[in-house]
Design an enzyme around this catalytic site. Structure first.
Site, PDB file in Angstrom:
ATOM      1  CD  GLU A 393      -2.903  -1.257   2.299  1.00  0.00           C
ATOM      2  OE1 GLU A 393      -2.875  -0.349   3.154  1.00  0.00           O
ATOM      3  OE2 GLU A 393      -3.706  -2.198   2.334  1.00  0.00           O
ATOM      4  CG  ASN A 434      -0.353  -7.033  -1.580  1.00  0.00           C
ATOM      5  OD1 ASN A 434      -0.883  -7.632  -2.503  1.00  0.00           O
ATOM      6  ND2 ASN A 434      -0.887  -6.980  -0.357  1.00  0.00           N
ATOM      7  CG  HIS A 470      -9.717  -6.372   0.382  1.00  0.00           C
ATOM      8  ND1 HIS A 470      -9.918  -7.541   1.067  1.00  0.00           N
ATOM      9  CD2 HIS A 470      -8.435  -6.005   0.613  1.00  0.00           C
ATOM     10  CE1 HIS A 470      -8.803  -7.876   1.707  1.00  0.00           C
ATOM     11  NE2 HIS A 470      -7.889  -6.957   1.440  1.00  0.00           N
ATOM     12  CD  GLU A 499      -4.447  -8.259   1.528  1.00  0.00           C
ATOM     13  OE1 GLU A 499      -5.390  -7.599   2.000  1.00  0.00           O
ATOM     14  OE2 GLU A 499      -3.254  -7.932   1.666  1.00  0.00           O
ATOM     15  CG  ASP A 501     -12.287  -9.843   1.370  1.00  0.00           C
ATOM     16  OD1 ASP A 501     -12.315  -8.912   0.534  1.00  0.00           O
ATOM     17  OD2 ASP A 501     -11.744  -9.721   2.483  1.00  0.00           O
TER      18      ASP A 501
HETATM   19  C1  XIL Z   1      -6.206  -6.791   8.090  1.00  0.00           C
HETATM   20  C2  XIL Z   1      -6.456  -7.991   8.970  1.00  0.00           C
HETATM   21  O1  XIL Z   1      -7.223  -8.938   8.253  1.00  0.00           O
HETATM   22  C3  XIL Z   1      -7.195  -7.544  10.198  1.00  0.00           C
HETATM   23  O2  XIL Z   1      -7.335  -8.627  11.098  1.00  0.00           O
HETATM   24  C4  XIL Z   1      -6.431  -6.414  10.884  1.00  0.00           C
HETATM   25  O3  XIL Z   1      -7.194  -5.908  11.959  1.00  0.00           O
HETATM   26  C5  XIL Z   1      -6.156  -5.293   9.920  1.00  0.00           C
HETATM   27  O4  XIL Z   1      -5.485  -5.803   8.784  1.00  0.00           O
HETATM   28  N1  XIL Z   1      -5.034  -5.139   3.452  1.00  0.00           N
HETATM   29  C6  XIL Z   1      -3.942  -5.810   3.966  1.00  0.00           C
HETATM   30  C7  XIL Z   1      -4.090  -6.661   5.151  1.00  0.00           C
HETATM   31  O5  XIL Z   1      -2.886  -5.805   3.332  1.00  0.00           O
HETATM   32  O6  XIL Z   1      -2.933  -6.700   5.930  1.00  0.00           O
HETATM   33  C8  XIL Z   1      -5.262  -6.226   5.991  1.00  0.00           C
HETATM   34  O7  XIL Z   1      -5.439  -7.202   7.002  1.00  0.00           O
HETATM   35  C9  XIL Z   1      -6.501  -6.093   5.144  1.00  0.00           C
HETATM   36  C10 XIL Z   1      -6.301  -5.035   4.097  1.00  0.00           C
END
Ligand code: XIL
Length: 604
Positions: A393, A434, A470, A499, A501
């Protein structure tokens, strides 16, 4: 494009070679011991000691010592370290046996205390024996990289004695052989994964050492099926306590395939909680057990959802706490599951440790601190992780994210410094940049790609782009996803969905308004839309990314109510059912959707 053939060992300095005569027990030990500097920076270094068996019988257990004038070891891995100058390092059990012609290595980080990198002599019975002429010519090339070193270790253990019947280890409901020679942790003996007695005995009741059946393998499979049925029953008792979350999910036998991971040539992964987190997959309760059943059946790679982030591993400068992450990585590897490391550098405030948030220093001192972190972590896990999110990020739509402690103190330079350091520490791991919200293309994606192109041109070691994904059922379009995938492919980099979802609601859509207008039930219609969406994302990935550039697809969480989205995107107000498995640990329609795409079936 950057070539991974540049290894740390190729550029590192061989500083010393200790040779002495001696023996352990009745067995002559003929080995040599080398002290290596694998990376050297102003204030510190990472080193390794390589013990090579130059004799013709196996070395069974080792212990070596060394002493500095000024340098100081701050942490070590793949060894049990004792003493503080002189230091003594002995085997971990699993790496105690060294077959003739093979080597083992362990690593450590050193604070130079303002001095130079020293080249101490390494002593110990195991460094005895071999004269330089008896050293096999192949010994250094056989450990040219860390992954080759670890394969040498496992092949050297493969011929250790077979665990005999009788006692076995009940490891959270699955029986494993008890190791015969490995003293702690997990081992690999007689071509089988085993658990050391001391590790097994430290499991809470009802687990631990048990009297097993006649042979290790038959009792393993029978215990797996009995533990599966116990998961179903314990899970269903749990489900009655947990609200309506999974009422309309498909039962597990609805899947038309056995295992997601077996449908793909690339890693199909999942993010997991571990360590002290709620719902840790290593907990000895139905939630831990249910997740472990899902993961071992369906996933070939895990990502720690949190516990490999900076604040978890490096909370005080130079003092790394690897215990929880090691337990997770060991569990994964012993179950034939790979690990994607997440994340070496991330600005997010909650996980930047205080020492770094409060650090005062020049740009060079910041770079040094950053390198210490990246090298300390990446070298610890070298040979055990497949890949890393090196920087997470770093961009916003307007360009570099400026509200990052790293950017504030080093400018954009921190990103390449992190990649360079990660590559030095683990030349074999794939290194990813990422980020989220790049799936829809411009402008954030363009910023990341401009950086990636620049890195490729200047040979900064980057292997791929990680797209967090996401996403929502209705955002972004699959055509936008296809475009971004193919742009990365055109640059010759890997594409990883890191990641994934998909909640059933999109809180940013015009129609959504909580609590007046939102999807409040996991209806068949919602499940079907989600299934098609998961399927079409994987389908786009397969269409646009050629096999050699597929870094994998990882879902961010194992079961619905454990998803981070519920709390962090939807304010804990309601369920969203964003994942592939419900709270009874049963697969849902989207799991079939992912499977359909992997099997080349239409998304419907
Ligand atoms: C999130 C975790 O899933 C949570 O449990 C935590 O509270 C915050 O971080 N992008 C990312 C991850 O790269 O590290 C994040 O993970 C979700 C968003």
């Amino acid at each position: 494009m950057f070539s991974k053939k540049i290894t740390t060992w190729g550029t590192g300095a061989l500083l010393g070679l200790g040779l002495a005569m001696g023996s352990v027990g009745v067995q002559a030990q003929t080995g040599n011991c080398e002290y290596l500097v694998t990376n050297d920076w102003n204030s510190g270094l990472t080193g390794a000691i390589r013990i090579s068996n130059t004799g013709d019988s196996a070395i069974d257990g080792w212990s070596v010592s060394w002493e500095y004038d000024n340098n100081q070891v701050t942490n070590a891995w793949n060894t049990q370290l004792s003493g503080s100058n002189p230091y003594t390092a002995s085997d971990m059990g699993w790496n105690g046996t060294i077959q003739p012609g093979q080597s083992v290595e362990f690593g450590f980080q050193v604070n130079k205390n303002g001095g130079e990198a020293e080249a101490p002599e390494v002593t110990g019975d195991v460094c005895a024996g071999g004269t330089s002429s008896s050293a096999p010519a192949s010994s250094s090339s056989s450990v040219a990289t860390s992954s080759e070193a670890s394969s040498a270790v496992s092949s050297s253990l493969a011929s250790s004695s077979v665990p005999s019947g009788g006692e076995q280890c009940d490891w959270y409901g699955t029986l494993y052989p008890l190791c015969q020679t490995t003293e702690s942790g997990w081992g690999w003996e007689s071509n089988e994964s085993c658990v050391a007695r001391s590790t097994c005995e430290s499991q809470p009741a009802p687990y631990g050492v048990v009297n097993g059946g006649s042979s290790a393998s038959s009792s393993v499979s029978s215990s797996v099926s009995s533990s599966q049925s116990s998961v179903q029953s314990s899970a269903s008792s749990e489900s009655s306590a947990q609200s309506s979350a999974s009422s309309s999910s498909a039962p597990s036998d609805d899947l038309t395939f056995e295992s997601l991971r077996n449908l793909a040539e690339f890693p199909v992964g999942v993010a997991v909680p571990a360590g002290n987190e709620t719902n840790s997959i290593l907990d000895d309760d139905p939630t831990g057990e249910g997740q472990r059943e899902i993961i071992t059946q369906h996933f070939g790679q895990i990502t720690a959802g949190n516990i490999m982030k900076m604040s978890y591993l490096h909370n005080q400068r130079g003092n790394f706490t690897f215990g929880n992450a090691d337990a997770l990585v060991d569990w994964a590897l012993s179950n034939n599951i790979g690990v994607h490391g997440h994340a070496l550098v991330w600005h997010s405030e909650y996980q930047v440790p205080d020492w770094m948030n409060n650090f005062q220093g020049t740009e060079e001192e910041w770079v040094e601190a950053l390198r210490e972190h990246v090298i300390g972590v990446a070298s610890h896990f070298a040979g055990r992780v497949d890949s890393w999110d090196v920087v997470n990020e770093a961009f916003v739509d307007e360009g570099y994210r400026t509200d990052s402690i790293f950017y504030e103190n080093m400018g954009e330079r921190y990103i390449e410094e992190a990649f360079i350091a990660a590559n030095e520490a683990d030349p074999d791991a794939d290194l990813y940049y990422n980020d989220f919200s790049m799936e829809n293309g411009q402008p954030k994606f363009d910023n990341a790609m401009a950086m990636a192109r620049d890195f490729v041109e200047r040979d900064i070691p980057i292997d791929g782009i990680g797209f967090q994904f996401h996403v929502f059922v209705d955002w972004p379009s699959t055509s936008a996803m296809r475009e971004v995938f193919s742009e990365v492919v055109d640059l010759g980099l890997k594409v990883k969905i890191t990641e994934l979802d998909i909640p059933v609601n999109n809180p940013y859509s015009d129609n959504y308004s909580y609590p007046d207008n939102y999807i409040s039930e996991y209806t068949d219609e919602a499940a079907q839309a989600q299934k098609e969406r998961y399927c079409s994302i994987v389908e786009a990935y397969l269409d646009e990314v050629p096999p050699e550039l597929r870094g994998g697809v990882t879902v961010w969480g194992v079961f619905d109510s454990d998803s981070w989205l519920i709390e962090q995107t939807f304010d804990n107000n309601h369920d969203e059912w964003p994942l592939l498995f419900n709270d009874n640990f049963e697969p849902k329609p989207p799991a079939q959707g992912v499977g359909d795409a992997l099997m080349g079936l239409p998304c419907q």
